[in-house]
Design a protein around this motif. Sequence first.
Motif, PDB file in Angstrom:
ATOM      1  N   SER A 183       0.813  -1.216   0.000  1.00 51.99           N
ATOM      2  CA  SER A 183       0.000   0.000   0.000  1.00 51.99           C
ATOM      3  C   SER A 183       0.845   1.265   0.000  1.00 51.99           C
ATOM      4  O   SER A 183       0.318   2.369  -0.148  1.00 51.99           O
ATOM      5  CB  SER A 183      -0.942   0.006   1.217  1.00 51.99           C
ATOM      6  N   TRP A 184       2.164   1.143   0.155  1.00 51.49           N
ATOM      7  CA  TRP A 184       3.019   2.336   0.148  1.00 51.49           C
ATOM      8  C   TRP A 184       4.312   2.098  -0.643  1.00 51.49           C
ATOM      9  O   TRP A 184       5.394   2.417  -0.228  1.00 51.49           O
ATOM     10  CB  TRP A 184       3.336   2.821   1.562  1.00 51.49           C
ATOM     11  N   GLN A 242       1.595   0.519  -9.923  1.00 46.64           N
ATOM     12  CA  GLN A 242       1.661  -0.782  -9.272  1.00 46.64           C
ATOM     13  C   GLN A 242       1.008  -1.832 -10.163  1.00 46.64           C
ATOM     14  O   GLN A 242      -0.139  -1.680 -10.574  1.00 46.64           O
ATOM     15  CB  GLN A 242       0.955  -0.748  -7.911  1.00 46.64           C
TER      16      GLN A 242
END
Length: 456
Positions: A183-184, A392
Amino acid sequence: MVLPSEPEFEQARNELAMSIAPFLAKHPEYERAFDIVQVPERLVQFRVVWEDDHGKPHVQRGYRVQFNSTLGPYKGGLRLHPSVNLSILKFLGFEQIFKNALTGINMGGAKGGCDFDPKGKSDNEIRRFCNAFMQELSRHIGADTDVPAGDIGTGGREIGYMFGAYKKLRNEWVGVLTGKGPSWGGSYTRPEATGYGLIYYCLEMIPHMNPGHVSGGVSFSNPETKVLISGSGNVAQYAALKVIELGARVMSMSDSKGSLIACDETGFTKEDIHKIAALKLKQGVLNKVAREGLEWHAHKRPWTLVSQADIALPCATQNEVSEEEAKALVAAGVKLVAEGSNMGCTQEAIDVFETSRRSGQNPVWYAPGKASNCGGVAVSGLEMAQNSARLQWTMEEVDNKLKGIMQRVFETTYTVGSEYSLHKGTEGILPSLVMGANIAGFKKVADAMREQGDWW
């Protein structure tokens, strides 16, 4: 220069020297490149002072061995373990040069770490250590300079703390570490990549071992195929899960205290592996997972504990298969040995496997870690690419890219190994993947070094 106090590095250097000897005999001009590539471009050593939960300061030794940046930014893991020293990090960094070259992604070779032991430490103690460690390391790394990753003792928690510390110290968000949370900035499939990649490499080996009848004999789709795995960390867990998913039987897992051996027809189940993963997060000993059908053997590695097996996958640490254990694997009928760990086999063990391969009689085909376990750093390279593009990829996209990379790595090592290890009168003999991996990796790096003026 190799110092007497650097046995692991000397072992890695000598293995490369022996493997590339036929290449150097044909191309002696590359000897100068070999002399140069074995010396790190930069070696950083520093003090790390951190405070425990009682306010007591502790001092550790931190390192970063930036070995070779010819093909791209330095790339390699950070190991947190009491055994960490310059010899181990130099061996790991040296191996990383050629492993990274084989992936086809633009990455140089490095390794680093600290003699800090995360076991038994609280989250706050680990956070304070990571902050102190990064205060110095941040001076020497960067998204286009050196991109560290995890290794033994450095998992998602530690990478998170280090990334947060770097971001605050440098006031910038860049892909300076890989293995980040998805998520990061992290990549899907990064935790699974080394274990999955190991199995994908083995899947490329198997058709050459069983020409014309892939479904018979050694095969991950054959429920009669027995697979020995050492270790119980990230690499071992995901290798085991992929073996079980494909249909073969996992017969062993291990840790520093002993081995867990399957003594029934079922072998390890997915539930067993999930229990092991949960136990490892709590830093527990593997014997707590023992059940009916799984026997605990204290202070023993798995290689001598079974009478019959087909595939052996060392996934724990360096030099975990000795000469005697290699002979035991040959006697047990093992046909394929592929390293999930770095330099998992001693040179004497490799000699046993290579002698067996050359004999052509019930051969054992051995794959070195720089080829068979490069899936982890390959997906780290894919994470770097995603960070640079600020995007991503999906789990399926990354997994497909990983499969393609491992297929190409095998094709390269098989082709080059055939060229230099097979000669007239060796028809029907499998090529040396050790020779293939080392020559292919070395030549790629050496050619780039020459074009950049590092030797002539």
